[in-house]
Structure formats: structure tokens, C-alpha cells
Write an enzyme that holds these catalytic residues in place. Structure first.
Site, PDB file in Angstrom:
ATOM      1  N   ASP A 210       0.804  -0.935  -0.090  1.00 40.76           N
ATOM      2  CA  ASP A 210       0.054   0.071   0.001  1.00 40.76           C
ATOM      3  C   ASP A 210       0.938   1.334   0.028  1.00 40.76           C
ATOM      4  O   ASP A 210       2.075   0.932  -0.091  1.00 40.76           O
ATOM      5  CB  ASP A 210      -0.945   0.125   1.213  1.00 40.76           C
ATOM      6  CG  ASP A 210      -2.433   0.639   0.999  1.00 40.76           C
ATOM      7  OD1 ASP A 210      -2.290   1.811   0.495  1.00 40.76           O
ATOM      8  OD2 ASP A 210      -3.246  -0.031   1.058  1.00 40.76           O
ATOM      9  N   HIS A 285      -2.996   3.002  -4.368  1.00 38.95           N
ATOM     10  CA  HIS A 285      -2.496   2.635  -3.110  1.00 38.95           C
ATOM     11  C   HIS A 285      -1.248   1.924  -3.652  1.00 38.95           C
ATOM     12  O   HIS A 285      -0.643   0.988  -2.779  1.00 38.95           O
ATOM     13  CB  HIS A 285      -3.206   1.552  -2.517  1.00 38.95           C
ATOM     14  CG  HIS A 285      -4.863   1.888  -2.066  1.00 38.95           C
ATOM     15  ND1 HIS A 285      -4.735   2.458  -0.734  1.00 38.95           N
ATOM     16  CD2 HIS A 285      -5.897   1.763  -2.353  1.00 38.95           C
ATOM     17  CE1 HIS A 285      -6.029   2.909  -0.592  1.00 38.95           C
ATOM     18  NE2 HIS A 285      -6.688   2.296  -1.277  1.00 38.95           N
ATOM     19  N   GLU A 349     -10.026   2.463  -5.487  1.00 37.12           N
ATOM     20  CA  GLU A 349      -9.818   3.684  -4.825  1.00 37.12           C
ATOM     21  C   GLU A 349      -8.536   4.296  -5.584  1.00 37.12           C
ATOM     22  O   GLU A 349      -7.727   5.048  -5.313  1.00 37.12           O
ATOM     23  CB  GLU A 349      -9.327   3.629  -3.427  1.00 37.12           C
ATOM     24  CG  GLU A 349     -10.742   3.372  -2.667  1.00 37.12           C
ATOM     25  CD  GLU A 349     -10.361   3.541  -1.080  1.00 37.12           C
ATOM     26  OE1 GLU A 349     -11.509   3.790  -0.300  1.00 37.12           O
ATOM     27  OE2 GLU A 349      -9.658   3.308  -0.616  1.00 37.12           O
TER      28      GLU A 349
END
Ligand SMILES: [Zn+2]
Length: 679
Positions: A210, A285, A349
């Protein structure tokens, strides 16, 4: 972290308690196994586990032998016995615990088993070793909690006579552990896997990469861990308040697993019938990746490994050759390292900020005829899926991979509620349900005012987790068959230490294990609470932290038609404890007034209430509500527009306007007590 987009919140008044009171359950001879088995028939008598009991393995199957040896080791560590195994010189008339592979139990599936306890014999039968393993887990839960101890000595090791037939509802019963946001040691992971096995859960999804850390060694790209695994240490500050690193600041916080260490963990998990699924999160990420190799970013600039929850650019460039070249290297090594047929590729995301000003991204979109960034992301995912498929693996992604067209063979994890999962099933894809509304165990598990302030956000209560049915309403059998199962997700933004992770996991993971294993029609909240309380005594023996938030006291006002004043109801979600309270603001003790039924207040008061079990406090702290009695108390309120249930954690957001005039002040956090939401 998966954050929620929320509307406008107005701090208003109180909260209508959503819980029914529980039914009292007798504590006589009962079976307390979690997850609840499919069928349990109690028989007369008991099997006494003694020094002269023999553990017998039918068929010399090495996997069976290993299960038997582990059982023997556990019993011997807790008791002072030395048990014989067949093959040793044993008395043919000795009492036996028999483990037997038997094709007749094939109909129970690969993980099903039958466990029969008679006073002279215990027999666990299954078609596959996994079934025998789960039969042994049930057997251990029939023994007293001291079986988990070392040196419990002379406890009475009695097992009630019983016949259990058991098999799982779903093949995927998983838990995600985020090891990127905070690094967690190999020993912590092993202890987590021990508990998955205890609860008959079989998948551990490791979120390995991440923005805040790259945690797996990739030999062909050493900078991923030399640079990407380390960040400037701001662990003493709250996640969202951590500053950006200054130029030249030393990155000392982090860690990673070498491939050898990961192999060791995989072997350890295999011995407990747990499969490890790796996640390499792309294209979003990915800041730690860009910190190590800036050539995979859109602008090639210098990137730091993020220290906390900053929202700066963190997506790799989906148009650069380097991105595909390096992704192939990474995924090829990951595919060789992990035996699982799955590689999770994230896909969630992506902010797409860097893509807007990137000439390479613009050119790629023109060349490939891509209409928008979602289609660009979809182009990226399809190319990455090809790499994964070429390595003989199946791709899993978060439900954002549906946007702009889904990669053709992908399995979808539905996290933003169930909508993505439903859509993916209708498109013919396999789905794992892990909706944030039921399965995000990083959310607070009670009133935020009563929970540790540094842990979690939002709210997800234990009964809400327990209430989850992974098969969406209205699905036919064929569609239901596409739901592989359920997974609890433990994101670790706020979890620095193992105790914190355990506090968030337990007891909610017990509820998830039952959602994944037990038949829907057998699920029963009071029965679960009774068995959970027995399991928690095991956790006490094992020294595992857990939350008692389900024993926090909810204080809720109710008004009759005439509104002559509020009637206050006190209750806990568990419903199995005494509630004691004061009205003068003093701390309740075990001699304070025992709550028996709702009571009326006619003047301004402070109610302080706490649950007690066996005379001792049984929740983290008392609930405090100051009740300001005024002339509008209990009067109806007209709202225009009406309140919305949009921000709806499992249906618990109140929409009743009377919380405005219930004389109870709202909590400090907008997802706690006393808020209305307007869309
Ligand atoms: Zn780009």
C-alpha cells in the site's frame, strides 16, 4: 483504508436502541461450539480423557498422522498424561480416539466431518483430512477451556457424549489482515492463523502492499523492500494527523517478509488448513512502489513512502512500459511463491490524479480508444489479469474493477456494500462478500464514547456482524452458487500492536466464522452469545485480548402518546448481564440500583449505567447520559426534508425525528448516539 463518502450530518439528539432483549438460556449440559455445527445430538454419558487413552489413526495417511500428533501434543501439554498412539505397544481394550478417512462421508464435502463421542470411544470420520482437522477442533471445544493451557494439571477432562454431523455453508471463510499500514510480525500472523483454524476459517488474505509500506521481498526488484518497506516513524500520532516526511528524514519504521519467511508462514498455515492469498494493490494504493521505482509514476518525481493517511498522488501510471514490465516481474515471483490459485490485485480507490496531466496516459487513451479514466483503469486491469492468468492463477479484485468493464475471468470482492457483488454475479463472476456494512472489523464496535479513542472509526456492532447473510435477497440457487463466501477485513491504519488488532477482531471474528460456516436457519443471537461467552473463557486462558463492547449499556428514551415525560430503557446487546445505574452522576458499583424495567424521569438528571457479571464490572466503562428535561420533551417534530438512512451501518442509523426532543444530548462522534443524517 476504504473510506466512506458521507453526506451532511447534524448533531441532534438521541438514538433509538435497535436491540431486542435476549432470551435467557440455561447453562446446563450444552454444546458450546463456535461456529455452530449443522447437527448436534446429545447422548447420555461422558468420555473421560485419561492417561490410558489411545489416539488411533486408521490408514497411514501422513496428513492424518500430523493432525493426531498435534492433538496428542495439545492434550499432553494441558494434562500430565502421556498418551499412546497406535503403532505403539497398546492395550487392545484401551479407550480410543479414532481418526478415520472414510469415503462414506464424501457427501459432507471436503471439509465436513462426523464426530461421535461414546463413553468408551471417540470417532472422527471424514472423506478428507480437512474434515478430520475440523472434527478435532470441535472435539477440543467439547473439552474444558483449560485444554488450551500449558500445565493445567488435574482438571476433569470430561467430554459429553454427542453425535455431531457438520460441514461448512461456504467454501471461502476468510480474514484480511493489512500488514502494510502497520507491519505485523510473523509470530503475530501465526497466532492470528491459529485462531482462524480454531474457528474453522480457511483463508487469510494478506494486504501486502500500500502507500505506507511494501511488505514482500521481490528478488528482481530489491528496492521495493530496501526503500518501499520503510517510512519516517510517526506511529505516536493518530493516522490522519501524521505529517509528511521532511527531505532527508530517516525512514526507520516498517519491515517486510523475505520469501523464505513467507514460505515458512505458508507451510505453517497449510498445517492448519488455512490458505494464504497475497494482495498486491494496483494501480492505486501504490505509493510505496513509486517511492522505490519512480519510473512507474506518471511524472517520474521523487515519492516518499507515506507516513499515515495522506491523500496525495498514489497511483502508478497505466501507460508506462515500466509499469507493466515491473508488474510482470512482481506477479511472476508472487505466483511462484504462493501456492494459492488466487492473486488479489486490489484495483480499489485509484484517485487518477496523476493521470490527468500525463501525456503518456493521454496518448494511451487515444491509441486504445478509451473514453475515460475508468476505461483506462480497466485496460490496465485486463493486461495485469493476462499476466496473472499466464502464471496459472485467478485474479481477485475489489469491486471497483467493475467500473469501465470487468477483466474477463476475475473474481470480485464486494466491499462497498453488496451492490458490486450482486452486479458481478449477474455478469457471471464469482464473488466473495466482504461488505463494509457487515465485515469491516476496523470499525469501532460500540458507542465511540466508550471505545478506545485511538482505535477505528465509524461503527459496526457485533449483532450487526452476526446478522449478516452473504446470499443477497432474491438470489436464485444458481446465483447463490456464485457467492464463494464471506471475509472479515481488518485494515490496520489505527492498529500498531497485536493487542489492538485482537481487540478489534474479537469477538466479531467469532460472528463472521458462524456467518461463513453455519446454516442460516440455525443462526440465533442469544444462542450465539451463550457460546461466545464460553469461547471468551478460552481466550482468557490463551491470553488473547477481546472487546466487551456488546456489554456496554445503551440508554434510550421512549415516549408514550401523551408525552408526560421520557421513559428510559437500559439494555446491552448481549442481554446476559446485570445493569446497575445511578442518577446523580456517580460511578455505578455492584451495589448501585439494579435496572429491572424502564423508568421515568421528571427532572434533569445524569444517568450512569454499567453492566456487571458475577458482581464485577463487565464492560470497558459506564455509559453516561445527561437528560435535560424541558418543555418540548417528547413533543413530535416535523422534518423537511426527512432524515436519510444513507449513512447506514447495517440499518442502525436512526431517522425518527423525535430524537430531537428526547432530552438526550448526542455523542461527540456523528456515528454514535443521537445523530440524524440528511442527504
Ligand atoms: Zn500516466
Amino acid at each position: 483504508m476504504k473510506r466512506f463518502s458521507v453526506g451532511l450530518y447534524v448533531l441532534l439528539s438521541s438514538f433509538l436502541n435497535p436491540y431486542q432483549s435476549s432470551i435467557a438460556v440455561s447453562h446446563s449440559k450444552t454444546i458450546n461450539i463456535i461456529p455452530r455445527p449443522v447437527s448436534v445430538q446429545l447422548l447420555d454419558g461422558e468420555f473421560s480423557l485419561r492417561q490410558d487413552v489411545v489416539i488411533k489413526v486408521v490408514h497411514q495417511d501422513s496428513r492424518l498422522r500430523l493432525i493426531a500428533e498435534k492433538l496428542k501434543t495439545r492434550i499432553e501439554a494441558a494434562s500430565d498424561f502421556e498418551l499412546a498412539m497406535n503403532g505403539d505397544d497398546v492395550d487392545p481394550d484401551a479407550k480410543q480416539i479414532v481418526l478415520v478417512l472414510d469415503e462414506r462421508f464424501r457427501k459432507l464435502g471436503d471439509e465436513g466431518y462426523q464426530l461421535v463421542v461414546h463413553s468408551d470411544e471417540v470417532i472422527i470420520s471424514a472423506a478428507e483430512p480437512a474434515g478430520i482437522f475440523y472434527g478435532v477442533q470441535s472435539l477440543l471445544q467439547l473439552l474444558p477451556p483449560e485444554i488450551e493451557e500449558s500445565d493445567a494439571g488435574s482438571s476433569r477432562w470430561q467430554i459429553p457424549c454427542v453425535e455431531i454431523i457438520d460441514y461448512p455453508r461456504f467454501q471461502w471463510r476468510g480474514q484480511l489482515l493489512d500488514v502494510s499500514r502497520h507491519f505485523h510480525s510473523l509470530d503475530h500472523l501465526k497466532r492470528n492463523i491459529d485462531n482462524l483454524a480454531r474457528l474453522k476459517m480457511n483463508k487469510m488474505h494478506l494486504h501486502l502492499t500500500d502507500d505506507q509500506g511494501w511488505r514482500i521481498e521481490i528478488k528482481s526488484l530489491p528496492k521495493l523492500t530496501e526503500i518501499g518497506a520503510w517510512r519516517v516513524d510517526h506511529n505516536d500520532k493518530l493516522w490522519w494527523e501524521r505529517p509528511f516526511p521532511n527531505p532527508g528524514e530517516k525512514a526507520t519504521c516498517g519491515g517486510f517478509y523475505t520469501q523464505e519467511e513467507m514460505k515458512e508462514l505458508i507451510r505453517y498455515a497449510q498445517g492448519l488448513y488455512v490458505e494464504i492469498i497475497p494482495e498486491i494493490d494496483l494501480p492505486g494504493h501504490a505509493r510505496a512502489f513509486m517511492a522505490a521505482y519512480p519510473e512507474v509514476s506518471c511524472d517520474g518525481a521523487h515519492y516518499d513512502v507515506a507516513t499515515g493517511g495522506d491523500e496525495r498522488n498514489k497511483d502508478v501510471c497505466p501507460a508506462k512500459d515500466a509499469t507493466y514490465e515491473y508488474s510482470e516481474k512482481i506477479l511472476t515471483e508472487v505466483a511462484a511463491l504462493f501456492p494459492s490459485k488466487y492473486i488479489h490485485i486490489g484495483g480499489d480507490e485509484a484517485r487518477m490524479q496523476g493521470w490527468k496531466n500525463c501525456p503518456d496516459c493521454k496518448k494511451k487513451m487515444q491509441d486504445e480508444g478509451l473514453a475515460n479514466f475508468h476505461e483506462l483503469q480497466s485496460y490496465f486491469m485486463s493486461r495485469v489479469e493476462k499476466i496473472i492468468n499466464q502464471n496459472g492463477k485467478t485474479m481477485i479484485g475489489w469491486d471497483e474493477i467493475l467500473q469501465g468493464g470487468l477483466a474477463p475471468n476475475a473474481t470480485v470482492m464486494s466491499w462497498r456494500g453488496e451492490v458490486g457483488g450482486i452486479e458481478a454475479v449477474k455478469m457471471g463472476h464469482d464473488v466473495i462478500m466482504t461488505p463494509n456494512t457487515f465485515c469491516y472489523l476496523d470499525l469501532k464496535q460500540g458507542d465511540p464514547e466508550l471505545e478506545p479513542p485511538e482505535l477505528g472509526y465509524g461503527q459496526l456492532l457485533l449483532p450487526t456482524v452476526y446478522s449478516y447473510n452473504p446470499i443477497p435477497h432474491g438470489f436464485n440457487d444458481e446465483q447463490a452458487g456464485k457467492i464463494l463466501g464471506v471475509q472479515a477485513n481488518l485494515w490496520s491504519e489505527s492498529l500498531v500492536y497485536e493487542e489492538q488488532a485482537n481487540y478489534m477482531l474479537y469477538p466479531r471474528l467469532l460472528a463472521v466464522s458462524e456467518v461463513g460456516w453455519s446454516p442460516q436457519e440455525l443462526r440465533n443471537w442469544p444462542d450465539f452469545v451463550r457460546r461466545m461467552e464460553v469461547m471468551l473463557t478460552r481466550f482468557d486462558v490463551l491470553g488473547i485480548d477481546y472487546a466487551l463492547s456488546a456489554y456496554n449499556v445503551w440508554i434510550s428514551p421512549h415516549y408514550g402518546e401523551k408525552a408526560s415525560g421520557a421513559v428510559f430503557k437500559l439494555e446491552t446487546e448481549a442481554g446476559t448481564v446485570d445493569i446497575r445505574y445511578t442518577l446523580d452522576g456517580s460511578e455505578p458499583t455492584n451495589t448501585s440500583t439494579l435496572y429491572q424495567k424502564p423508568f421515568q424521569l421528571h427532572k434533569t438528571s445524569t444517568i450512569k449505567a454499567r453492566s456487571f457479571k458475577d458482581g464485577k464490572p463487565y464492560c470497558r466503562m459506564a455509559t453516561t447520559r445527561t437528560i435535560d428535561i424541558h418543555k418540548a420533551a417528547g413533543k413530535p417534530v416535523l422534518l423537511d426534508p426527512e432524515a436519510s438512512a444513507l449513512f447506514n451501518f447495517g440499518g442502525k442509523m436512526p431517522t425518527d425525528s423525535r430524537i430531537l426532543t428526547d432530552c438526550v444530548r448526542g455523542s461527540a462522534s456523528q456515528v454514535g448516539v443521537g445523530w440524524l443524517c440528511f442527504n
